[in-house]
Motif scaffolding. Structure first.
Motif, PDB file in Angstrom:
ATOM      1  N   PHE A 106      49.291  51.528  46.636  1.00 34.09           N
ATOM      2  CA  PHE A 106      48.343  51.759  45.553  1.00 34.09           C
ATOM      3  C   PHE A 106      47.450  52.942  45.903  1.00 34.09           C
ATOM      4  N   ALA A 107      46.699  53.394  44.963  1.00 36.97           N
ATOM      5  CA  ALA A 107      45.738  54.480  45.199  1.00 36.97           C
ATOM      6  C   ALA A 107      44.653  54.007  46.152  1.00 36.97           C
ATOM      7  N   THR A 108      43.994  54.961  46.821  1.00 37.46           N
ATOM      8  CA  THR A 108      42.947  54.598  47.790  1.00 37.46           C
ATOM      9  C   THR A 108      41.832  53.786  47.154  1.00 37.46           C
ATOM     10  N   THR A 109      41.623  53.970  45.876  1.00 36.86           N
ATOM     11  CA  THR A 109      40.573  53.203  45.200  1.00 36.86           C
ATOM     12  C   THR A 109      40.926  51.719  45.134  1.00 36.86           C
ATOM     13  N   ASP A 110      42.209  51.388  45.309  1.00 37.32           N
ATOM     14  CA  ASP A 110      42.636  49.986  45.273  1.00 37.32           C
ATOM     15  C   ASP A 110      42.587  49.319  46.641  1.00 37.32           C
ATOM     16  N   LEU A 111      42.384  50.103  47.716  1.00 38.47           N
ATOM     17  CA  LEU A 111      42.346  49.514  49.049  1.00 38.47           C
ATOM     18  C   LEU A 111      41.069  48.703  49.232  1.00 38.47           C
ATOM     19  N   ARG A 112      41.174  47.576  49.942  1.00 36.59           N
ATOM     20  CA  ARG A 112      40.035  46.686  50.152  1.00 36.59           C
ATOM     21  C   ARG A 112      39.721  46.587  51.644  1.00 36.59           C
ATOM     22  N   TYR A 113      38.438  46.470  51.943  1.00 37.79           N
ATOM     23  CA  TYR A 113      38.032  46.096  53.295  1.00 37.79           C
ATOM     24  C   TYR A 113      38.374  44.620  53.485  1.00 37.79           C
ATOM     25  N   PRO A 114      38.435  44.165  54.717  1.00 38.32           N
ATOM     26  CA  PRO A 114      38.633  42.718  54.909  1.00 38.32           C
ATOM     27  C   PRO A 114      37.486  41.928  54.275  1.00 38.32           C
ATOM     28  N   VAL A 115      37.740  40.683  54.015  1.00 37.16           N
ATOM     29  CA  VAL A 115      36.712  39.807  53.461  1.00 37.16           C
ATOM     30  C   VAL A 115      35.614  39.642  54.509  1.00 37.16           C
ATOM     31  N   HIS A 116      34.367  39.842  54.122  1.00 39.77           N
ATOM     32  CA  HIS A 116      33.225  39.716  55.024  1.00 39.77           C
ATOM     33  C   HIS A 116      32.535  38.378  54.794  1.00 39.77           C
ATOM     34  N   VAL A 117      31.907  37.864  55.845  1.00 40.73           N
ATOM     35  CA  VAL A 117      31.113  36.648  55.728  1.00 40.73           C
ATOM     36  C   VAL A 117      29.659  37.060  55.594  1.00 40.73           C
ATOM     37  N   ASP A 118      29.012  36.649  54.520  1.00 45.68           N
ATOM     38  CA  ASP A 118      27.601  36.966  54.291  1.00 45.68           C
ATOM     39  C   ASP A 118      26.671  35.869  54.781  1.00 45.68           C
ATOM     40  N   THR A 122      26.429  24.644  56.249  1.00 44.06           N
ATOM     41  CA  THR A 122      27.260  23.525  56.700  1.00 44.06           C
ATOM     42  C   THR A 122      28.210  23.064  55.606  1.00 44.06           C
ATOM     43  N   ASP A 123      27.857  23.359  54.333  1.00 42.14           N
ATOM     44  CA  ASP A 123      28.686  22.912  53.214  1.00 42.14           C
ATOM     45  C   ASP A 123      29.507  24.020  52.560  1.00 42.14           C
ATOM     46  N   HIS A 124      29.312  25.281  52.994  1.00 42.51           N
ATOM     47  CA  HIS A 124      30.048  26.396  52.384  1.00 42.51           C
ATOM     48  C   HIS A 124      29.987  27.629  53.284  1.00 42.51           C
ATOM     49  N   VAL A 125      30.827  28.596  52.970  1.00 39.67           N
ATOM     50  CA  VAL A 125      30.720  29.926  53.574  1.00 39.67           C
ATOM     51  C   VAL A 125      30.736  30.922  52.421  1.00 39.67           C
ATOM     52  N   LYS A 126      29.783  31.871  52.448  1.00 40.41           N
ATOM     53  CA  LYS A 126      29.656  32.875  51.386  1.00 40.41           C
ATOM     54  C   LYS A 126      30.363  34.148  51.844  1.00 40.41           C
ATOM     55  N   THR A 127      31.256  34.691  51.001  1.00 46.34           N
ATOM     56  CA  THR A 127      32.067  35.850  51.380  1.00 46.34           C
ATOM     57  C   THR A 127      31.913  36.988  50.370  1.00 46.34           C
ATOM     58  N   ARG A 128      32.319  38.178  50.817  1.00 49.71           N
ATOM     59  CA  ARG A 128      32.372  39.329  49.916  1.00 49.71           C
ATOM     60  C   ARG A 128      33.554  40.201  50.303  1.00 49.71           C
ATOM     61  N   CYS A 129      34.082  40.908  49.327  1.00 51.52           N
ATOM     62  CA  CYS A 129      35.196  41.823  49.522  1.00 51.52           C
ATOM     63  C   CYS A 129      34.811  43.151  48.868  1.00 51.52           C
ATOM     64  N   GLN A 130      34.990  44.253  49.594  1.00 52.18           N
ATOM     65  CA  GLN A 130      34.589  45.556  49.071  1.00 52.18           C
ATOM     66  C   GLN A 130      35.750  46.534  49.063  1.00 52.18           C
ATOM     67  N   GLN A 131      35.644  47.541  48.200  1.00 52.70           N
ATOM     68  CA  GLN A 131      36.632  48.607  48.141  1.00 52.70           C
ATOM     69  C   GLN A 131      36.370  49.618  49.252  1.00 52.70           C
ATOM     70  N   VAL A 132      37.419  50.292  49.698  1.00 52.72           N
ATOM     71  CA  VAL A 132      37.289  51.359  50.680  1.00 52.72           C
ATOM     72  C   VAL A 132      36.660  52.577  50.018  1.00 52.72           C
ATOM     73  N   ALA A 133      37.129  52.898  48.831  1.00 51.91           N
ATOM     74  CA  ALA A 133      36.631  54.079  48.097  1.00 51.91           C
ATOM     75  C   ALA A 133      35.589  53.647  47.072  1.00 51.91           C
ATOM     76  N   ASN A 134      35.230  54.555  46.191  1.00 55.93           N
ATOM     77  CA  ASN A 134      34.284  54.279  45.106  1.00 55.93           C
ATOM     78  C   ASN A 134      32.941  53.750  45.614  1.00 55.93           C
ATOM     79  N   GLY A 135      32.471  54.298  46.727  1.00 54.47           N
ATOM     80  CA  GLY A 135      31.171  53.907  47.255  1.00 54.47           C
ATOM     81  C   GLY A 135      31.141  52.529  47.857  1.00 54.47           C
ATOM     82  N   GLY A 136      32.302  51.952  48.117  1.00 52.07           N
ATOM     83  CA  GLY A 136      32.340  50.622  48.737  1.00 52.07           C
ATOM     84  C   GLY A 136      31.903  49.505  47.828  1.00 52.07           C
TER      85      GLY A 136
END
Length: 151
Positions: A106-118, A122-136
């Motif tokens: 895919f185009a570089t704009t479609d590439l994703r960083y790994p899922v991050h833990v924010d 004890t009852d959940h984990v909050k995550t985020r996923c960002q693009q490599v391009a387009n300002g992240g």
């Protein structure tokens, strides 16, 4: 086998008279036996070294492909999710291993960083996923994966 439950006529090394009866079985009990798979009900949450929770899900749709000890995912916006546990962790000091399916070809704009833990609760984990391009900026991934190890 006679009427009293005694088995006779079998040559058994080391047993007196070659007879196996209820008293002999009681004093020389079986220490290992085969148990059928459905009869095993081990508590996987307490098994040392095993993942306490894991999930593979689509951030695009919020649907869970497969999981263990995960009750649901909460969509907090594009690329932002909570993974909610069925059984709470003992503390917030667990390890979260994350990943996602790469977008090869895919185009570089479609590439994703790994899922991050924010945040880890004890009852959940909050995550985020960002693009490599387009300002992240945040982006959903078709296959996000997490495994939780700890107490």
């Amino acid at each position: 086998v006679n009427g009293s439950g005694t088995i006779t006529g079998i040559s058994v090394g080391g047993l007196p008279d070659g007879i196996v009866d209820a008293d002999m079985l009681a004093s020389n009990s079986v220490t290992t036996a085969k148990i059928v798979d459905d009869a095993v009900t081990d508590a996987k949450q307490t098994l040392s070294g095993a993942a306490k929770a894991w999930i593979k899900f689509s951030q695009d749709t919020g649907s869970i492909s497969d999981s263990f000890n995960v009750s649901s995912v909460t969509d907090n916006g594009t690329g932002l999710f909570n993974v909610n546990f069925t059984t709470n962790m003992a503390s917030v000091n667990y390890v979260t291993v994350t990943g996602l399916t790469a977008y090869y070809g895919f185009a570089t704009t479609d590439l994703r960083y790994p899922v991050h833990v924010d945040n880890q609760g004890t009852d959940h984990v909050k995550t985020r996923c960002q693009q490599v391009a387009n300002g992240g900026g945040y982006a959903d991934s078709a296959n996000a994966m997490l495994a939780i190890f700890g107490d």
